[in-house]
Design an enzyme around this catalytic site. Structure first.
Site, mmCIF file in Angstrom:
data_model
loop_
_atom_site.group_PDB
_atom_site.id
_atom_site.type_symbol
_atom_site.label_atom_id
_atom_site.label_comp_id
_atom_site.label_asym_id
_atom_site.label_seq_id
_atom_site.Cartn_x
_atom_site.Cartn_y
_atom_site.Cartn_z
ATOM 1 N N GLU A 65 -0.524 3.422 5.518
ATOM 2 C CA GLU A 65 -0.849 2.156 6.196
ATOM 3 C C GLU A 65 -2.339 2.053 6.514
ATOM 4 O O GLU A 65 -2.938 0.981 6.381
ATOM 5 C CB GLU A 65 -0.079 2.042 7.529
ATOM 6 C CG GLU A 65 1.432 2.118 7.417
ATOM 7 C CD GLU A 65 1.952 3.520 7.655
ATOM 8 O OE1 GLU A 65 1.409 4.467 7.043
ATOM 9 O OE2 GLU A 65 2.882 3.680 8.451
ATOM 10 N N HIS B 33 -2.917 8.194 6.449
ATOM 11 C CA HIS B 33 -1.583 7.630 6.229
ATOM 12 C C HIS B 33 -1.701 6.415 5.299
ATOM 13 O O HIS B 33 -2.753 5.759 5.248
ATOM 14 C CB HIS B 33 -0.963 7.190 7.561
ATOM 15 C CG HIS B 33 -0.433 8.334 8.378
ATOM 16 N ND1 HIS B 33 0.386 8.155 9.465
ATOM 17 C CD2 HIS B 33 -0.601 9.673 8.248
ATOM 18 C CE1 HIS B 33 0.691 9.339 9.982
ATOM 19 N NE2 HIS B 33 0.109 10.275 9.267
#
Lengths: 149, 149
Positions: A58, A56
């Protein structure tokens, strides 16, 4: 006119990352990490390209920022991410002790708010910055996907 | 006597990984991922070495297993991990749709059970395999750390 360094300014940079993900046929979510008005990490979702559910935006941004800082705690850092973090990413942000999380659009189904993921007591989270642009990009992605199948 | 392929057998392999982490001065948590009685990923906590809060044993094992399988979903796989996964790792395991999670010792404070992290409906989790050995290794690590400081 010079654009000031505010949350909208940095969310636009996260949105650019999300657009790059879109062009790669990835679910379009982007993130940047900022300290003292300087972007120290940029990342976008790469789960398909890397065949890796942990890729992901993040997660990659956290790793990149720690690498830049030479330490694993993201003190005084702000993460800008186009969509509310999931429980994996919020869990990683917990460990990072990041000071601030700013997300664009809510994720009612998989986001950390409704799933009650614990954030670090040192972390403040706000949302709704360029929410419409962030969610529209995601909606457009899934509409195009559906039309291709 | 040939040791049968049961949960204890594979947890011992995860414990070996945890011991390797201990030797590297890392919080001693280890993991292996198994499919059809074959270990396809081995990992141990490397958060200090890599300066990266995301470098938990489980996260690295998920990435390595997906790489081995050539796909991001860990169908028919079992993760063995010496300590109950945290919310980050449980969140990653959610996305992986892993079939089974077997942990050694509970983590009452930071573990996914008490923090109510959502697991995938396809995932079964059990715990308590070599629980005493797994938690003793962790306790010994923190006692030695304390005595050094």
């Amino acid at each position: 006119m010079i654009e000031p360094f505010d949350d909208t300014f940095f969310m636009k940079r996260a949105l650019q990352e999300a657009e790059t993900a879109f062009e790669k046929n990835e679910i379009p979510i982007g993130a940047v990490i900022v300290v003292n008005n300087q972007i120290i990490a940029r990342a976008h979702n790469l789960t398909e390209t890397l065949n890796d559910v942990t890729a992901h935006a993040e997660m990659q941004a956290i790793t990149a920022a720690a690498n830049f800082l030479g330490g694993k705690y993201l003190i005084d850092c702000t993460l800008y991410v186009t969509i509310e973090p999931c429980q994996m990413c919020a869990g990683a942000l917990f460990w990072s002790q990041i000071s601030r999380i700013v997300y664009g659009a809510r994720d009612e189904k998989r986001g950390c708010i409704n799933l009650n993921t614990q954030l670090h007591p040192k972390t403040n989270m706000i949302g709704g910055i360029l929410s419409e642009e962030c969610s529209q990009l995601l909606k457009r992605f899934f509409i195009e996907k559906r039309n291709l199948n």
